[in-house]
Scaffold this motif. Structure first.
Motif, mmCIF file in Angstrom:
data_model
loop_
_atom_site.group_PDB
_atom_site.id
_atom_site.type_symbol
_atom_site.label_atom_id
_atom_site.label_comp_id
_atom_site.label_asym_id
_atom_site.label_seq_id
_atom_site.Cartn_x
_atom_site.Cartn_y
_atom_site.Cartn_z
ATOM 1 N N TYR A 175 46.303 35.287 12.446
ATOM 2 C CA TYR A 175 45.155 34.432 12.130
ATOM 3 C C TYR A 175 44.262 35.135 11.115
ATOM 4 C CZ TYR A 175 40.854 31.750 13.202
ATOM 5 O OH TYR A 175 39.710 30.975 13.128
ATOM 6 N N TYR A 176 43.958 36.400 11.390
ATOM 7 C CA TYR A 176 43.125 37.201 10.486
ATOM 8 C C TYR A 176 43.803 37.348 9.127
ATOM 9 C CZ TYR A 176 40.392 41.182 8.782
ATOM 10 O OH TYR A 176 39.605 42.017 8.025
ATOM 11 N N GLU A 177 45.110 37.607 9.128
ATOM 12 C CA GLU A 177 45.846 37.780 7.878
ATOM 13 C C GLU A 177 45.883 36.491 7.071
ATOM 14 O OE1 GLU A 177 48.970 41.318 9.239
ATOM 15 O OE2 GLU A 177 49.631 39.218 9.160
ATOM 16 N N ARG A 178 46.092 35.370 7.724
ATOM 17 C CA ARG A 178 46.130 34.092 7.002
ATOM 18 C C ARG A 178 44.793 33.779 6.350
ATOM 19 N NH1 ARG A 178 49.240 32.394 11.569
ATOM 20 N NH2 ARG A 178 47.376 31.456 12.505
ATOM 21 N N PHE A 188 59.255 37.079 12.186
ATOM 22 C CA PHE A 188 58.309 37.036 13.302
ATOM 23 C C PHE A 188 56.978 36.437 12.857
ATOM 24 C CE2 PHE A 188 54.921 38.990 15.859
ATOM 25 C CZ PHE A 188 55.317 38.581 17.119
ATOM 26 N N ASP A 189 56.488 36.837 11.708
ATOM 27 C CA ASP A 189 55.236 36.275 11.180
ATOM 28 C C ASP A 189 55.356 34.767 10.980
ATOM 29 O OD1 ASP A 189 54.040 38.716 11.180
ATOM 30 O OD2 ASP A 189 54.064 39.010 9.018
ATOM 31 N N ARG A 190 56.517 34.330 10.509
ATOM 32 C CA ARG A 190 56.715 32.894 10.283
ATOM 33 C C ARG A 190 56.728 32.113 11.603
ATOM 34 N NH1 ARG A 190 59.853 35.067 6.027
ATOM 35 N NH2 ARG A 190 61.732 35.188 7.326
ATOM 36 N N ILE A 191 57.266 32.750 12.643
ATOM 37 C CA ILE A 191 57.234 32.116 13.963
ATOM 38 C C ILE A 191 55.800 31.997 14.459
ATOM 39 C CG2 ILE A 191 57.838 32.448 16.400
ATOM 40 C CD1 ILE A 191 60.451 33.717 15.451
ATOM 41 N N MET A 192 55.020 33.065 14.277
ATOM 42 C CA MET A 192 53.615 33.033 14.691
ATOM 43 C C MET A 192 52.856 31.967 13.913
ATOM 44 S SD MET A 192 53.700 35.258 17.055
ATOM 45 C CE MET A 192 51.976 35.287 17.504
ATOM 46 N N ASP A 193 53.139 31.828 12.630
ATOM 47 C CA ASP A 193 52.472 30.823 11.810
ATOM 48 C C ASP A 193 52.809 29.412 12.273
ATOM 49 O OD1 ASP A 193 51.439 32.880 10.346
ATOM 50 O OD2 ASP A 193 52.731 32.596 8.598
ATOM 51 N N LYS A 194 54.048 29.233 12.709
ATOM 52 C CA LYS A 194 54.491 27.905 13.127
ATOM 53 C C LYS A 194 53.889 27.484 14.460
ATOM 54 C CE LYS A 194 58.653 25.211 14.213
ATOM 55 N NZ LYS A 194 60.145 25.222 14.271
ATOM 56 N N VAL A 215 31.118 37.954 10.385
ATOM 57 C CA VAL A 215 31.222 36.509 10.177
ATOM 58 C C VAL A 215 32.323 35.959 11.075
ATOM 59 C CG1 VAL A 215 31.790 34.683 8.523
ATOM 60 C CG2 VAL A 215 30.443 36.665 7.802
ATOM 61 N N LYS A 216 32.059 34.823 11.740
ATOM 62 C CA LYS A 216 33.072 34.217 12.571
ATOM 63 C C LYS A 216 34.303 33.877 11.722
ATOM 64 C CE LYS A 216 30.151 32.121 16.149
ATOM 65 N NZ LYS A 216 29.804 30.858 16.841
ATOM 66 N N LEU A 217 35.467 34.200 12.238
ATOM 67 C CA LEU A 217 36.689 33.933 11.496
ATOM 68 C C LEU A 217 36.848 32.449 11.205
ATOM 69 C CD1 LEU A 217 39.387 36.307 13.005
ATOM 70 C CD2 LEU A 217 37.714 36.727 11.228
ATOM 71 N N ILE A 218 36.396 31.625 12.134
ATOM 72 C CA ILE A 218 36.508 30.183 11.964
ATOM 73 C C ILE A 218 35.728 29.690 10.740
ATOM 74 C CG2 ILE A 218 34.533 29.468 13.361
ATOM 75 C CD1 ILE A 218 36.293 27.289 14.549
ATOM 76 N N LYS A 219 34.769 30.504 10.282
ATOM 77 C CA LYS A 219 33.942 30.126 9.123
ATOM 78 C C LYS A 219 34.382 30.814 7.840
ATOM 79 C CE LYS A 219 29.749 29.174 11.798
ATOM 80 N NZ LYS A 219 28.327 29.536 11.980
ATOM 81 N N MET A 220 35.426 31.619 7.903
ATOM 82 C CA MET A 220 35.841 32.359 6.719
ATOM 83 C C MET A 220 36.560 31.485 5.706
ATOM 84 S SD MET A 220 37.031 36.054 8.287
ATOM 85 C CE MET A 220 37.668 36.615 6.714
ATOM 86 N N LYS A 221 37.032 30.317 6.154
ATOM 87 C CA LYS A 221 37.702 29.404 5.235
ATOM 88 C C LYS A 221 37.050 28.036 5.293
ATOM 89 C CE LYS A 221 41.019 31.792 3.316
ATOM 90 N NZ LYS A 221 41.203 31.908 1.863
#
Length: 221
Positions: A175-178, A188-194, A215-221
């Motif tokens: 989540y942080y990386e995305r 493995f990363d692709r599975i986590m993304d899916k 900053v809340k991660l939910i507000k970073m994008k």
């Protein structure tokens, strides 16, 4: 300590941890409702209404203080142990995942924003209630499981919690990386993304913050 006592000890610690995780999550959810006027996820793991910080606290505090009789001793030990546990959990989260779930910097006599004297007082009160009121009832409940089944129950719960913690940790990492535009590096990363996309992780962890920017991660994008 013989084999039977080791098994009972292991079983008791795991059950205290599990029950503490559940009760802590329920407590945090109710507290959030009264503070903010709405229900919000206070889970610490992807699967199940569980908050490991409380699980660790309940397991450690009950095993260390179960034989103490004097209320003021229980309170002050809970004050200290609760503060240490909260501080360490915050430090581990920030060090390993580059995120934080709480920050008490605005409180007087806080310790790096990870805990504060105010919250340690509540840890002391909660410890007193748990040791004096809840622990005897919890022991009666978990002792209803027959001794020959206890190791199997403990192992099943431990395996579930470890898998849950593993998935939860890597879901947050991705989540942080995305949010920082980092592409998946492997299958493995692709599975986590899916299976654990931003919307799902953000719903479970609505208050998780970047440890550096706060900053809340939910507000970073």
């Amino acid at each position: 300590m013989n084999k039977k006592k080791y098994i009972n000890y292991f079983y008791t610690v795991i059950m205290l941890f599990l029950i503490g995780c559940f009760l802590g999550c329920v407590f945090e959810t109710i507290l959030c409702f009264f503070q903010r006027g709405h229900f919000e996820s206070r889970r610490g793991l992807i699967y199940g209404p569980l908050n490991p910080v409380y699980g660790v606290a309940v397991a450690i505090i009950c095993m260390l203080l179960k034989n103490d009789k004097k209320s003021y001793i229980i309170f002050f030990k809970g004050f200290f142990y609760g503060g240490v546990i909260e501080y360490l959990c915050s430090w581990i989260q920030e060090t390993v995942f580059n995120t934080s779930s709480w920050n008490y910097s605005e409180y007087y006599l806080n310790f790096d924003g990870r805990t504060s004297v105010y919250h340690m007082i509540w840890w002391g009160i909660a410890t007193l209630m748990v040791v004096k009121l809840l622990y005897p009832q919890i022991i009666k409940l978990i002792n209803n499981v027959k001794p020959r089944y206890r190791l199997k129950v403990a192992i099943i719960i431990t395996v579930f919690l470890l898998i849950d913690a593993f998935i939860s940790a890597f879901a947050v990492i991705r989540y942080y990386e995305r949010l920082n535009d980092m592409a998946p590096k492997n299958a493995f990363d692709r599975i986590m993304d899916k299976y654990y996309p931003n919307a799902r992780v953000a719903k479970i962890y609505p208050n998780i913050r970047d440890s550096k920017t706060k900053v809340k991660l939910i507000k970073m994008k």
